[in-house]
Design a protein around this motif. Structure first.
Motif, PDB file in Angstrom:
ATOM      1  N   THR A  29      40.056  36.351  40.508  1.00 46.69           N
ATOM      2  CA  THR A  29      39.146  35.539  39.699  1.00 46.69           C
ATOM      3  C   THR A  29      39.853  35.127  38.410  1.00 46.69           C
ATOM      4  O   THR A  29      40.588  35.917  37.812  1.00 46.69           O
ATOM      5  N   SER A  49      34.968  32.897  39.476  1.00 46.33           N
ATOM      6  CA  SER A  49      34.281  34.127  39.070  1.00 46.33           C
ATOM      7  C   SER A  49      33.885  34.907  40.309  1.00 46.33           C
ATOM      8  O   SER A  49      33.974  34.391  41.438  1.00 46.33           O
ATOM      9  N   ASP A  51      31.042  35.455  41.195  1.00 48.68           N
ATOM     10  CA  ASP A  51      29.857  34.817  41.775  1.00 48.68           C
ATOM     11  C   ASP A  51      30.206  33.967  42.986  1.00 48.68           C
ATOM     12  O   ASP A  51      29.335  33.643  43.799  1.00 48.68           O
ATOM     13  N   GLU A  52      31.477  33.581  43.121  1.00 46.13           N
ATOM     14  CA  GLU A  52      31.903  32.775  44.260  1.00 46.13           C
ATOM     15  C   GLU A  52      32.210  33.623  45.492  1.00 46.13           C
ATOM     16  O   GLU A  52      32.521  33.075  46.556  1.00 46.13           O
ATOM     17  N   LYS A  93      28.287  43.887  37.819  1.00 52.08           N
ATOM     18  CA  LYS A  93      28.070  42.931  38.906  1.00 52.08           C
ATOM     19  C   LYS A  93      28.820  43.359  40.159  1.00 52.08           C
ATOM     20  O   LYS A  93      28.277  43.311  41.277  1.00 52.08           O
ATOM     21  N   MET A  97      27.256  44.379  43.833  1.00 51.54           N
ATOM     22  CA  MET A  97      27.659  43.684  45.059  1.00 51.54           C
ATOM     23  C   MET A  97      28.156  44.668  46.106  1.00 51.54           C
ATOM     24  O   MET A  97      27.868  44.532  47.304  1.00 51.54           O
TER      25      MET A  97
END
Length: 296
Positions: A29, A49, A51-52, A93, A97
């Motif tokens: 990232t 990031s 988030d991808e 985060k 995940m």
């Protein structure tokens, strides 16, 4: 291994990729893909990031090295918040995940620092020790680790309690070395504070070792077995450079110039890598002189 890495363009992450790119497949990232591509090469997958990441279970391991430089700027309130946010948010985060994944990665290596132990005297500190006093660095590291450990029920979590990383032309040593080149080197304050360090090659070798040995978990001190006083560190650096060693920097000068951040330079701890040594890891550069000879 298929590895997801945050902080892959930093000193440690980029060195790890350079050394082990033929052994692993890397996804990194980064906020600047153009810069990362030039630094890391075309064989590294780049994401803006975490988030991808559609499914973190596609990765065998996650290495979390993201975090703003602790000594890059004076610790104003806004800077402290940036230091916390850059570490805590991505760690939380990633842990969430991993916990939610149908097939979690086998290991989560997450950054931390020897600041966890707080200011200490010269007595050796290993992974079983905790802080005796609380300051900003202690709080920063404790919360950083707490958020990573949220994933320990579903995967192996290793906390990388890292000391000063010595590398040629980069990182902390590049900043330290300038006054020595002009013959103005010397200890900081009374010079009695302990310094715990690790040469960059040993750092990346230790990360690889932790990936390979699934019976190592929890906090691991990423430091050499030879912590030294600031006086000895400074004197050895001057000797290797063949430069004078007499310009002691008074503590009050650092306190005025750096504020609260001066505590990182004037206080220390003798952190030893008991977990790594007891498990059989062998350091290539166990003494500070050996580390300087390949780092300056």
């Amino acid at each position: 291994m298929n590895i997801l890495m945050t902080g892959g363009t930093g000193l440690i992450g980029s060195a790890f990729i350079r050394k082990y790119r033929s052994d692993h497949k890397f996804t990194v990232t980064t906020r600047n893909k153009e810069r990362a591509r030039k630094l890391l090469g075309d064989d590294v997958t780049l994401l803006s990031s975490v988030d991808e990441v559609a499914d973190i279970g596609q990765f065998d391991s996650v290495i979390n090295l993201q975090g703003e430089g602790i000594a890059d700027k004076r610790w104003s309130d806004s800077r402290k918040q940036a230091l916390k946010d850059s570490r805590w948010q991505v760690t939380e985060k990633l842990a969430a995940m991993i916990k939610a994944a149908e097939k979690p990665p086998k290991v989560f290596l997450s950054g931390s620092a020897i600041g966890y132990y707080g200011p200490r005297d010269a007595q050796p500190v290993n992974e079983s020790d905790g802080p005796k006093r609380t300051d900003f660095a202690v709080t920063l590291c404790q919360e950083w680790e707490r958020r990573a450990l949220a994933a320990e029920k579903v995967t192996r979590v290793v906390l990388l309690r890292t000391g000063v990383v010595l590398a040629k032309g980069e990182g902390a040593l590049a900043k330290m070395i300038t006054p020595y080149k002009f013959g103005l080197g010397g200890p900081l304050g009374d010079g009695k504070q302990m310094m715990s360090w690790i040469q960059l090659e040993d750092m990346v070798r230790a990360i690889q070792y932790l990936l390979e040995h699934d019976n190592l978990s929890g906090p691991v001190n990423m430091t050499s077995p030879g912590p030294v006083t600031n006086e000895a560190f400074s004197r050895t650096l001057a000797s290797v450079l063949n430069k004078p060693h007499f310009m002691r920097v008074p503590a009050f000068v650092l306190k005025v110039g750096l504020g609260e951040m001066s505590s990182m330079l004037l206080k220390g701890q003798a952190v030893v890598p008991d977990k790594l040594r007891n498990h059989g890891f062998e350091f290539k550069y166990p003494t500070v002189r050996e580390a300087f000879l390949v780092s300056v």
